[in-house]
Design a protein around this motif. Structure first.
Motif, short mmCIF file in Angstrom:
data_model
loop_
_atom_site.label_atom_id
_atom_site.label_comp_id
_atom_site.label_asym_id
_atom_site.label_seq_id
_atom_site.Cartn_x
_atom_site.Cartn_y
_atom_site.Cartn_z
N UNK A 103 1.59 9.43 -5.40
CA UNK A 103 1.55 10.69 -4.67
C UNK A 103 0.41 11.01 -3.84
N UNK A 104 -0.22 10.15 -3.40
CA UNK A 104 -1.57 10.39 -2.61
C UNK A 104 -1.03 11.23 -1.19
N UNK A 127 0.88 -1.15 -0.31
CA UNK A 127 0.22 0.02 0.07
C UNK A 127 0.85 1.33 0.03
N UNK A 128 2.11 1.28 0.79
CA UNK A 128 2.94 2.44 0.69
C UNK A 128 3.45 2.48 -0.38
N UNK A 129 3.90 1.43 -1.32
CA UNK A 129 4.25 1.68 -2.71
C UNK A 129 3.43 2.45 -3.68
N UNK A 130 2.05 1.85 -3.40
CA UNK A 130 1.16 2.31 -4.40
C UNK A 130 1.00 3.87 -4.22
N UNK A 131 0.70 4.17 -2.90
CA UNK A 131 0.56 5.61 -2.58
C UNK A 131 1.48 6.37 -2.73
N UNK A 180 5.30 16.42 0.06
CA UNK A 180 3.87 15.70 0.64
C UNK A 180 3.16 16.92 1.24
N UNK A 181 3.72 18.08 1.33
CA UNK A 181 3.14 19.16 2.14
C UNK A 181 2.11 19.96 1.00
N UNK A 182 2.37 19.74 -0.17
CA UNK A 182 1.57 20.26 -1.20
C UNK A 182 0.71 19.32 -2.04
N UNK A 186 -1.06 13.15 -8.73
CA UNK A 186 -0.19 13.83 -9.29
C UNK A 186 0.42 13.02 -10.41
N UNK A 187 0.91 13.53 -11.57
CA UNK A 187 1.75 12.69 -12.55
C UNK A 187 2.96 12.83 -11.95
#
Length: 141
Positions: free
Chosen positions: A88-89, A80-84, A130-132, A138-139
């Motif tokens: 860029x979730x 799941x971490x890899x996917x997110x 990850x703050x923005x 995002x691509x």
């Protein structure tokens, strides 16, 4: 190197780790089930007591549950971490930190991946990336 390539490397590393460890756990699950069932039927055949086969099957089921729990603890969060991270979730940094901590004890590759992940995710470029990020993907360039 900017933060985007670091993020992509970390996402690919976590994906590879999840595939390797997940495959290993699946192999262990099937092997232990087969060994316990075969042992139970062999003991039942040798002793003439049919309850021995049930004990072997029960041992196989317990082994399946044990490795299934380990699979759920170590493989699902890393995948799941890899996917997110790759997508860029918004919660990718949190899941990346969780995955990095989970893989740290698995020396040597897990340790290297975990240290790299923690270094990047706690660094200033990782925090800024990850703050923005909002909940939309995002691509990745």
């Amino acid at each position: 190197m900017s933060e985007t390539p670091h993020n992509k490397i970390l996402a690919i590393g976590f994906a590879a780790f999840a595939v390797i460890v997940g495959g290993t756990f699946l192999l262990l699950m099937l092997t232990s089930l087969g060994v316990f069932v075969a042992l139970g039927f062999t003991m039942a055949n040798e002793t003439g007591d049919s309850t021995q086969a049930g004990i072997g099957i029960l041992g196989g089921i317990i082994a399946l549950v044990f490795y299934g729990v380990l699979f759920a603890i170590f493989v699902f969060p890393v995948a799941w971490a890899s996917w997110t991270l790759f997508r860029l979730r918004s919660r990718a940094r949190f899941w990346g930190i969780v995955a990095a901590i989970l893989v740290l004890p698995l020396f040597p590759l897990g340790t290297a991946l975990g240290v790299y992940g923690l270094w990047f995710l706690f660094s200033e470029p990782g925090k800024q990336l990850y703050s923005h990020v909002n909940s939309a993907a995002l691509p990745i360039r």
